[in-house]
Design a protein around this motif. Sequence first.
Motif, short mmCIF file in Angstrom:
data_model
loop_
_atom_site.label_atom_id
_atom_site.label_comp_id
_atom_site.label_asym_id
_atom_site.label_seq_id
_atom_site.Cartn_x
_atom_site.Cartn_y
_atom_site.Cartn_z
N ARG A 177 39.12 29.09 41.03
CA ARG A 177 38.30 29.47 39.88
C ARG A 177 37.04 30.22 40.34
NH1 ARG A 177 39.43 24.10 38.42
NH2 ARG A 177 37.25 23.50 38.77
N LYS A 178 36.44 29.72 41.41
CA LYS A 178 35.24 30.37 41.97
C LYS A 178 35.59 31.78 42.46
CE LYS A 178 31.43 29.28 45.14
NZ LYS A 178 31.39 30.20 46.25
N GLY A 179 36.74 31.91 43.13
CA GLY A 179 37.19 33.21 43.62
C GLY A 179 37.39 34.21 42.50
N ILE A 180 37.97 33.76 41.39
CA ILE A 180 38.18 34.65 40.24
C ILE A 180 36.84 35.09 39.67
CG2 ILE A 180 39.07 34.78 37.86
CD1 ILE A 180 41.40 32.95 38.81
N GLN A 181 35.91 34.15 39.53
CA GLN A 181 34.57 34.50 39.01
C GLN A 181 33.88 35.53 39.89
OE1 GLN A 181 32.50 30.76 38.66
NE2 GLN A 181 33.21 30.43 36.58
N GLU A 182 34.12 35.41 41.21
CA GLU A 182 33.47 36.33 42.17
C GLU A 182 34.29 37.60 42.40
OE1 GLU A 182 32.87 33.84 45.57
OE2 GLU A 182 31.21 32.74 44.63
N LYS A 183 35.33 37.79 41.56
CA LYS A 183 36.19 38.98 41.62
C LYS A 183 36.89 39.15 42.97
CE LYS A 183 33.59 41.59 38.12
NZ LYS A 183 33.18 40.45 37.40
N LYS A 184 37.27 38.02 43.58
CA LYS A 184 38.05 38.04 44.82
C LYS A 184 39.54 38.16 44.46
CE LYS A 184 34.42 36.72 47.34
NZ LYS A 184 33.56 37.76 47.86
N ASN A 185 40.34 38.64 45.39
CA ASN A 185 41.78 38.71 45.16
C ASN A 185 42.41 37.36 45.50
OD1 ASN A 185 44.46 39.26 44.91
ND2 ASN A 185 44.55 40.78 46.54
N VAL A 186 42.77 36.60 44.48
CA VAL A 186 43.38 35.28 44.67
C VAL A 186 44.87 35.31 44.31
CG1 VAL A 186 41.22 34.00 44.36
CG2 VAL A 186 42.65 34.51 42.37
N LYS A 187 45.39 36.48 44.02
CA LYS A 187 46.78 36.63 43.57
C LYS A 187 47.81 35.94 44.49
CE LYS A 187 50.04 40.19 42.17
NZ LYS A 187 50.31 41.62 42.06
N PRO A 188 47.64 35.98 45.84
CA PRO A 188 48.64 35.33 46.70
C PRO A 188 48.73 33.81 46.53
CG PRO A 188 47.27 36.85 47.98
CD PRO A 188 46.64 36.72 46.63
N LEU A 189 47.77 33.21 45.82
CA LEU A 189 47.76 31.75 45.68
C LEU A 189 48.58 31.26 44.47
CD1 LEU A 189 43.99 31.19 46.52
CD2 LEU A 189 45.97 31.00 48.04
N PHE A 190 49.26 32.19 43.80
CA PHE A 190 50.03 31.85 42.60
C PHE A 190 51.43 32.44 42.66
CE2 PHE A 190 45.62 32.49 41.10
CZ PHE A 190 45.37 31.23 40.59
N PRO A 191 52.40 31.79 41.97
CA PRO A 191 53.64 32.50 41.66
C PRO A 191 53.28 33.69 40.76
CG PRO A 191 53.87 30.14 41.24
CD PRO A 191 52.41 30.40 41.51
N GLU A 192 54.04 34.75 40.83
CA GLU A 192 53.72 35.99 40.10
C GLU A 192 53.51 35.76 38.61
OE1 GLU A 192 52.80 39.91 39.44
OE2 GLU A 192 53.03 38.96 41.40
N ALA A 193 54.39 34.97 37.98
CA ALA A 193 54.30 34.75 36.52
C ALA A 193 53.02 34.01 36.14
CB ALA A 193 55.52 33.99 36.03
N VAL A 194 52.55 33.14 37.01
CA VAL A 194 51.32 32.40 36.75
C VAL A 194 50.13 33.35 36.83
CG1 VAL A 194 49.78 30.58 37.62
CG2 VAL A 194 52.24 30.20 37.52
N TRP A 195 50.11 34.19 37.90
CA TRP A 195 49.01 35.14 38.05
C TRP A 195 48.95 36.10 36.86
CZ3 TRP A 195 44.44 36.01 39.40
CH2 TRP A 195 43.92 37.31 39.37
N GLN A 196 50.13 36.57 36.41
CA GLN A 196 50.16 37.51 35.29
C GLN A 196 49.50 36.91 34.05
OE1 GLN A 196 54.31 38.53 34.90
NE2 GLN A 196 54.17 40.21 36.36
#
Length: 193
Positions: A164-183
């Motif tokens: 959540r902190k990474g998303i707020q800071e506009k970091k790329n956290v996409k690898p930490l999710f299955p694709e459908a979850v990130w979408q």
Amino acid sequence: MKIGLYFGTFNPIHVGHLIIANHIVEHSDLDEIWMVVTPHNPFKKKSSLLENHHRFELVYRATESYPKIKPSNIEFNLPQPNYTVHTLLHISEKYPEKEFSLIMGEDNLNSFHKWKNYETILEHHHIYVYPRIAEGTVAHRFKNHAKIHKVDAPIMQISSTMIRKGIQEKKNVKPLFPEAVWQYIDEMNFYKK
């Protein structure tokens, strides 16, 4: 049928949760794992949680391609805050043909004696414990307990808080999710503020 219940707010669910769940279901006598989305953990502040249906949708998307891992919203209609002992009683009455066990991290086992009616839980259910890097040692009362099974699962250092902190800071956290979850997280603009 033996079901492992993996409780969590899953705010959000991530690959660490899936790696642990998949490892335990593949390397134990459990037939399935149900990812139980908790509306309100008594030990967590509710204000930071996404709405229940959104977190359930994320868990649903995350587990779609794992036949032995299922999403569960069993706690959504139970009184809050949710106490595991009440959920276990409810779920055991609803599915009398299934045998339910708990899945928890070693850090939770350290505080298990603080849970409501923990003795009742241990009397009726097995607990599968996965390793965590945590301070403190497991309470003596739980060492070598017949109903507590340590599972040699990978140690995951990923946390939903960190994500959540990474998303707020506009970091790329996409690898930490299955694709459908990130979408879904990206489309809905979750955790951005």
